[in-house]
Design an enzyme around this catalytic site. Sequence first.
Site, PDB file in Angstrom:
ATOM      1  N   ASP A   1      24.676  -3.938  22.739  1.00 23.78           N
ATOM      2  CA  ASP A   1      24.429  -3.897  21.195  1.00 23.78           C
ATOM      3  C   ASP A   1      25.200  -5.155  20.982  1.00 23.78           C
ATOM      4  OD1 ASP A   1      23.757  -3.549  18.738  1.00 23.78           O
ATOM      5  OD2 ASP A   1      25.439  -2.079  18.612  1.00 23.78           O
TER       6      ASP A   1
ATOM      7  N   ASP B   1      18.649  -7.812  20.750  1.00 25.69           N
ATOM      8  CA  ASP B   1      20.077  -7.847  21.576  1.00 25.69           C
ATOM      9  C   ASP B   1      19.840  -8.847  22.891  1.00 25.69           C
ATOM     10  OD1 ASP B   1      21.679  -6.432  19.883  1.00 25.69           O
ATOM     11  OD2 ASP B   1      19.979  -4.643  20.350  1.00 25.69           O
TER      12      ASP B   1
ATOM     13  N   SER C   1       2.348  13.328 -12.633  1.00 22.75           N
ATOM     14  CA  SER C   1       1.595  13.821 -11.522  1.00 22.75           C
ATOM     15  C   SER C   1       1.566  12.706 -10.471  1.00 22.75           C
ATOM     16  CB  SER C   1       0.096  14.154 -12.107  1.00 22.75           C
ATOM     17  OG  SER C   1      -0.061  14.928 -10.673  1.00 22.75           O
ATOM     18  N   GLN C   2       0.755  12.849  -9.413  1.00 23.74           N
ATOM     19  CA  GLN C   2       0.481  12.004  -8.419  1.00 23.74           C
ATOM     20  C   GLN C   2      -0.881  12.210  -7.953  1.00 23.74           C
ATOM     21  OE1 GLN C   2       3.366  11.803  -5.280  1.00 23.74           O
ATOM     22  NE2 GLN C   2       3.915   9.686  -6.152  1.00 23.74           N
TER      23      GLN C   2
ATOM     24  N   ASP D   1       3.548   2.087  -6.364  1.00 20.71           N
ATOM     25  CA  ASP D   1       4.430   1.404  -7.111  1.00 20.71           C
ATOM     26  C   ASP D   1       5.330   0.586  -6.179  1.00 20.71           C
ATOM     27  OD1 ASP D   1       5.076   3.939  -6.303  1.00 20.71           O
ATOM     28  OD2 ASP D   1       6.926   4.232  -7.428  1.00 20.71           O
TER      29      ASP D   1
ATOM     30  N   GLU E   1       8.730   3.496   6.538  1.00 26.63           N
ATOM     31  CA  GLU E   1       7.870   4.012   5.485  1.00 26.63           C
ATOM     32  C   GLU E   1       6.655   3.236   5.575  1.00 26.63           C
ATOM     33  OE1 GLU E   1       8.292   4.353   0.397  1.00 26.63           O
ATOM     34  OE2 GLU E   1       9.627   2.955   1.749  1.00 26.63           O
TER      35      GLU E   1
END
Length: 751
Positions: A105, A116, A346-347, A466, A670
């Site tokens: 590392d 690395d 809401s969504q 968003d 994500e």
Amino acid sequence: MDDSALPSNTSNGINGRTAHRRSSSGGDPFQHPDIYYGNPESVERIKNRRRAFSSSLKSFNRQDFHEMLGDRNTRRGSMDPTSGNPRKFLIDVDATLHSLLEREDSDRNMQITIEDVGPKVFSLGTAASHGYNRFDVRGTYMLSNLLQELTIAKDYGRKQIVLDEERLSENPVSRLSRLIKNSFWNSLTRRIDGRNIEVAGRDPKDWTDDPRPRIYVPPGAPEQLEYYRRIAEEKPELRLDVQELAAEITPEYVRDLNEKPGLLALAMEEKYDEKTGKTDFAGVPFVVPGGRFNELYGWDSYMESLGLLASNRVDLAKAMVINFCFCIKHYGKILNANRSYYLTRSQPPFLTDMALRVYDRIQNEPGAMDFLRHAILAAIKEYYSVWMAEPRLDPVSGLSRYRSPGIGVPPETEASHFLHLLTPYAEKHGMEFKEFVQAYNYGKVKEPELDEYFMHDRAVRESGHDTSYRLERVCGNLATVDLNSLLYKYEVDIARVIRVYFKDKLEIPVEFRTPATKDIQSESSSVWDRRARRRKMRMDTYLWDEEKGMYFDYDTVKQERTNYESATTLWAMWAGLVTPRQASAMITKALPRFEEFGGIVSGTEESRGAVGLNRPTRQWDYPYGWAPQQMLAWTGFARYGYQEEAERLAYKWLYMITKAFVDFNGVVVEKYDVTRPIDPHRVDAEYGNQGVDFKGAPREGFGWVNASYVYGLEMLNAHQRRALGAVTPWETYSKAVSAQGSDTVLENRSE
């Protein structure tokens, strides 16, 4: 990826193995950590076996091995010879973990990646020789897997372990799928009840002077109010604040709640407690997105359900439908998330498809029809009261918009987030920043321009996108492709369910009626069929561009079509509202505009425009790709018979995830930059990227990306899954298949 990142046997079979091999200790080398690291007996068996050796053998301890072998990089020829039998390593967890990180590392971030610059080789002692014989573990992938396994073993309190080599060299597709199904879903599962309300009730977005666990219970759930009050009395150290919501939810009421933000109660069930011998309430489980998103989110939950069903976790997918029905019944809508400041927001609506997919898996179980009826009734109530009512319905076009009511600055963000926007207004009124925010929120100062800005800001957040330049400062006025495609799907699904399952007449109980539909006692399929046809006609009139072969959002105030090219146009294929001719146009004209190295990009670079210091990148614009856009596109393509396109785009997305997983210590994030072949998980736009910052081993991935991986694998054939396991880029795989096909044609001709 470096040449030695993958071991040579990772592409063996669709899952990297034809069956789980039994280890010499009698266990599956790919067991869940609870089993694999939960019992130290395997180490004791190794020690006992050594004690059974002839007493004439010299006894060695670990220090002897260190003095004999040192820390030198030994030649491969001096290691344990290659064996047909799977190796096991006897490992001192703390010492090995420390040594591994010191050697490999180099950037000291508790991960081993292709960035690395360590030697990328680490020697381990074999269990069969009690650590005397050594074997080199080589390459980024195996070394990062070793780091992950040691980290997890340490989490379980293990000092020594016997580790299967197969766990380090496992096919990466198989490893990631296994982690998602056996570990990540469990890590992301939550319940809200007395056992965890202290943790669940705390809110990192509570900016008040006295942050504390707080829960709001709707007036229609008195049993929950009594339950949580009892918990608060029994555990005063929690400082749990239990509040009953008002019967009427207004923007003013929600604004006032911002002074005491809290969790919103979800569905509960009665369960027998073996410890107390009594029946008590337990929260119905749900899966959270991950990272800083630790509540029941709207459209995240639908996307997660696709992966849960692919993982055979039908129980969790069903539980989230039950929680959604609870939200619609008591809060009037599927919420952005179950926090008090989201009560008016809401969504994107996916409930009908979610419920039907779950029902398809449980239809032979007791209570399945009641489950479907309840979900469809909830969806009908949501349709009428949220999406087909003011302010979201545009009465002129007959189409719907994301347009969440509300007052003031969104409380889930620190007011300083809007510092650049609000400071000129504060100076105009001669106020300090915080003083102005308070005065504006409570109407003591009037600023129509800010009202307009925050109306659109709330709409963007309600859209789930968003943020994006497609929606900024205009979202509340847009009849978007995505929302109206989803509502078309609602209309078609509800019509089919009423016709097929309820003999074309669905009785509507009083609690599922709205003020506008209080006199509607039953629903028939014909009404919903007509609604679907009208919506398609309106979308074709206002949103469809024949020349470009795609749908565009429609500005209901300017009464004109926008020109931002968004991947949400493909949602129309998922919903089934396009004709075969339109589908062909979308495949030939629209799809090439969005297809990139790693799959589908959110929008085109041309539509986004130039970015720089004064116009920063937005995370839902080019060059970023998101799991929902991929999954909906694959499903839509397959629905219209474009299987090759579905497979190609699924492969590209999964390859990108797999490559980052292999090269960067098991990372699953994500969102991805679908234009970056080397490090697509590096996203610097706006809020950064959830899932990047972990130490040693990833614990949860990210909800809808986990889902896209296991769901996408179902799109691929066996050959594609094997190629993916070898981390083969799409272009290489495609050329190989084409060459193989050409050779077959030539062979047939020669015959």
